[in-house]
Design an enzyme around this catalytic site. Structure first.
Site, PDB file in Angstrom:
ATOM      1  NE  ARG A   2     -25.737  -8.067  10.487  1.00 57.85           N
ATOM      2  CZ  ARG A   2     -25.354  -7.453  11.672  1.00 57.85           C
ATOM      3  NH1 ARG A   2     -25.560  -8.213  12.833  1.00 57.85           N
ATOM      4  NH2 ARG A   2     -24.125  -6.669  11.839  1.00 57.85           N
ATOM      5  CG  ASP A  38     -29.445  -9.512  20.012  1.00 58.70           C
ATOM      6  OD1 ASP A  38     -30.210  -8.850  20.771  1.00 58.70           O
ATOM      7  OD2 ASP A  38     -28.267  -8.868  19.471  1.00 58.70           O
ATOM      8  CD  GLU A  75     -32.401  -6.404  13.162  1.00 57.31           C
ATOM      9  OE1 GLU A  75     -32.142  -7.849  13.637  1.00 57.31           O
ATOM     10  OE2 GLU A  75     -31.387  -5.645  13.613  1.00 57.31           O
ATOM     11  CG  HIS A  96     -29.069  -5.912  16.233  1.00 49.87           C
ATOM     12  ND1 HIS A  96     -29.327  -6.000  14.973  1.00 49.87           N
ATOM     13  CD2 HIS A  96     -27.845  -6.258  16.480  1.00 49.87           C
ATOM     14  CE1 HIS A  96     -28.083  -6.412  14.599  1.00 49.87           C
ATOM     15  NE2 HIS A  96     -27.255  -6.460  15.555  1.00 49.87           N
TER      16      HIS A  96
HETATM   17  P1  NAI Z   1     -15.711 -12.759  11.865  1.00 53.24           P
HETATM   18  O1  NAI Z   1     -15.527 -12.075  10.619  1.00 53.24           O
HETATM   19  O2  NAI Z   1     -14.563 -12.345  12.889  1.00 53.24           O
HETATM   20  O3  NAI Z   1     -16.242 -14.071  11.722  1.00 53.24           O
HETATM   21  C1  NAI Z   1     -17.095 -14.768  10.896  1.00 53.24           C
HETATM   22  C2  NAI Z   1     -16.839 -16.168  10.705  1.00 53.24           C
HETATM   23  O4  NAI Z   1     -17.799 -16.721   9.876  1.00 53.24           O
HETATM   24  C3  NAI Z   1     -15.508 -16.319   9.840  1.00 53.24           C
HETATM   25  O5  NAI Z   1     -14.550 -17.388  10.550  1.00 53.24           O
HETATM   26  C4  NAI Z   1     -15.729 -16.903   8.771  1.00 53.24           C
HETATM   27  O6  NAI Z   1     -15.051 -17.746   7.945  1.00 53.24           O
HETATM   28  C5  NAI Z   1     -17.046 -17.594   8.998  1.00 53.24           C
HETATM   29  N1  NAI Z   1     -17.932 -17.817   7.656  1.00 53.24           N
HETATM   30  C6  NAI Z   1     -18.202 -16.887   6.675  1.00 53.24           C
HETATM   31  N2  NAI Z   1     -18.799 -17.533   5.784  1.00 53.24           N
HETATM   32  C7  NAI Z   1     -19.582 -18.860   6.314  1.00 53.24           C
HETATM   33  C8  NAI Z   1     -20.165 -20.017   6.139  1.00 53.24           C
HETATM   34  N3  NAI Z   1     -21.012 -19.907   4.743  1.00 53.24           N
HETATM   35  N4  NAI Z   1     -20.486 -21.029   6.861  1.00 53.24           N
HETATM   36  C9  NAI Z   1     -19.697 -20.949   8.002  1.00 53.24           C
HETATM   37  N5  NAI Z   1     -19.103 -19.885   8.496  1.00 53.24           N
HETATM   38  C10 NAI Z   1     -18.847 -18.972   7.819  1.00 53.24           C
HETATM   39  O7  NAI Z   1     -17.021 -11.878  12.344  1.00 53.24           O
HETATM   40  P2  NAI Z   1     -17.393 -11.824  13.854  1.00 53.24           P
HETATM   41  O8  NAI Z   1     -16.955 -10.381  14.208  1.00 53.24           O
HETATM   42  O9  NAI Z   1     -16.967 -12.925  14.800  1.00 53.24           O
HETATM   43  O10 NAI Z   1     -19.147 -11.379  13.805  1.00 53.24           O
HETATM   44  C11 NAI Z   1     -19.888 -12.588  13.368  1.00 53.24           C
HETATM   45  C12 NAI Z   1     -21.201 -11.910  13.070  1.00 53.24           C
HETATM   46  O11 NAI Z   1     -21.789 -11.634  14.200  1.00 53.24           O
HETATM   47  C13 NAI Z   1     -21.345 -10.696  12.026  1.00 53.24           C
HETATM   48  O12 NAI Z   1     -21.106 -11.260  10.692  1.00 53.24           O
HETATM   49  C14 NAI Z   1     -22.630 -10.154  12.571  1.00 53.24           C
HETATM   50  O13 NAI Z   1     -23.552 -10.437  11.673  1.00 53.24           O
HETATM   51  C15 NAI Z   1     -22.771 -10.802  13.815  1.00 53.24           C
HETATM   52  N6  NAI Z   1     -22.756  -9.511  14.971  1.00 53.24           N
HETATM   53  C16 NAI Z   1     -23.872  -9.338  15.671  1.00 53.24           C
HETATM   54  C17 NAI Z   1     -23.937  -8.348  16.663  1.00 53.24           C
HETATM   55  C18 NAI Z   1     -25.066  -8.138  17.496  1.00 53.24           C
HETATM   56  O14 NAI Z   1     -25.010  -7.268  18.154  1.00 53.24           O
HETATM   57  N7  NAI Z   1     -26.081  -9.088  17.533  1.00 53.24           N
HETATM   58  C19 NAI Z   1     -22.670  -7.472  16.808  1.00 53.24           C
HETATM   59  C20 NAI Z   1     -21.771  -7.533  16.021  1.00 53.24           C
HETATM   60  C21 NAI Z   1     -21.521  -8.594  14.999  1.00 53.24           C
END
Ligand code: NAI
Length: 329
Positions: free
Chosen positions: A233, A257, A262, A294
């Protein structure tokens, strides 16, 4: 059920129509949901929203007043919906918790490869008849240290891709992922990851703890010339601090991205307009910065999965069932 589908582009409509197969009446609207556009939902039993739609308390009151009975998000994040206000007005909220994490991780890898081997510059240079190599020198990823912040669904895919390149992968997460550890990845403190990584890729969610995770203090602790990749993000990065680090050379390259400001820019064709955001304009002047709009999620597989889950969530809303993808305050 009649559904007002906000923020739709032609590519959304194709996937949603295919998944719908005529069972709901989908009314496609181009505008984002906001106080001024909420009346467009008149006559709809539900609204379907994306990342730049805003369902704050005032908008939710307006929607409820129009007879809207549910909100179906066609994205994973729900920071743009006031869940407490929705609960107060009795509007269930659903989301798409997971769609292809591979697509996002692969886009992060594509950004890294393009940045390292200067593909963005090589592409336009060769088309202009310039076949010189000056300025295109990269480094082997093999043997380099890659730091992955956040090892959930996407971070785990990215870590796997990087181990496939022969990189040494270090990870940091508030909850260690055993599947990532099984790849031979070491979980370390953020300080150690910053100090040792040649490449850092962000895959954690935006929370109060992670806002501006990459600011001046973090950048000062990183290796000179580190590459930073952000598909998480925008506000994970303090853009002003990153610009200073690019100017000083501390940051060797940046590929993003997502961007703090944005909204109103990404997903729009502004090629004939004057870009009003000076920070984004400055970022776009650096030869070692790549910005995509994005689009990391934007694969056929992910779009089909988003549409299928959204339609199933609409079935649940129509039937008054809580369903597996309900989000609660
Ligand atoms: P997820 O929920 O499976 O994984 C997120 C991970 O981050 C978890 O393991 C969590 O424990 C960890 N986390 C939480 N707080 C943290 C911190 N303070 N320090 C380090 N790690 C921490 O989520 P997923 O599906 O892997 O997505 C990750 C992020 O990717 C989403 O939150 C979203 O912001 C972003 N995203 C971007 C997209 C894009 O098109 N650019 C599309 C989908 C998601």
């Amino acid at each position: 059920m009649r559904v007002a589908v906000f923020s739709t582009k032609p590519y959304d409509r194709g996937f949603l129509d295919a998944a719908n197969a005529g069972r709901h009446e989908l009314v496609y609207l181009e505008p984002h949901l906001a106080a001024e556009t909420a009346p467009l939902a008149a006559g709809a039993a539900a609204v379907c929203l994306f990342v730049h739609d805003h369902a704050d308390a005032g908008v939710i009151d307006a929607l409820a007043g129009l007879g809207v009975r549910g909100i179906a998000l066609r994205c994973a994040g729900y920071n743009n919906v006031d869940l407490a206000a929705a609960a107060r007005r009795g509007l269930p909220v659903t989301r798409v918790p997971a769609y292809s994490p591979h697509g996002v991780a692969e886009h992060a890898a594509a950004l890294l490869l393009a940045l390292d081997r200067r593909l963005h510059r090589a592409y336009s240079r060769v088309r202009d008849g310039n076949f010189a190599l000056d300025g295109l020198l990269g480094f082997d990823l093999y043997g380099k240290t890659v730091g992955v912040v956040g090892t959930g669904k996407i971070g785990a895919c990215f870590a796997r891709i990087m181990t496939g390149f022969g990189c040494r992968v270090l990870a940091h997460d508030v909850a260690e992922n055993p599947a990532v550890r099984a790849l031979g990845v070491d979980f370390v403190t953020l300080d150690r990851l910053f100090a040792e990584a040649h490449v850092i890729s962000l895959h954690c969610p935006l929370t109060p703890q992670t806002r501006h995770l990459i600011g001046a203090a973090a950048l000062a602790r990183m290796r000179e010339g580190v590459y930073l990749i952000n598909t998480g993000r925008g506000p994970l990065i303090d853009t002003a601090a990153v610009i200073q680090a690019l100017k000083s050379g501390r940051l060797g390259g940046l590929a993003i991205d997502v961007y703090e400001e944005e909204e109103g820019v990404f997903y729009e064709d502004l090629s004939a307009a004057i870009l009003a955001d000076d920070t984004l304009a400055r970022l776009l002047t650096f030869p070692n910065v790549i910005v995509t709009s994005h689009q990391a999620f934007f694969t056929r597989e992910a779009m089909a999965a988003i549409a299928e889950t959204t339609l199933a969530n609409l079935d649940d809303l129509a039937a008054g069932r809580p369903g597996p993808n309900a989000v609660r305050a």
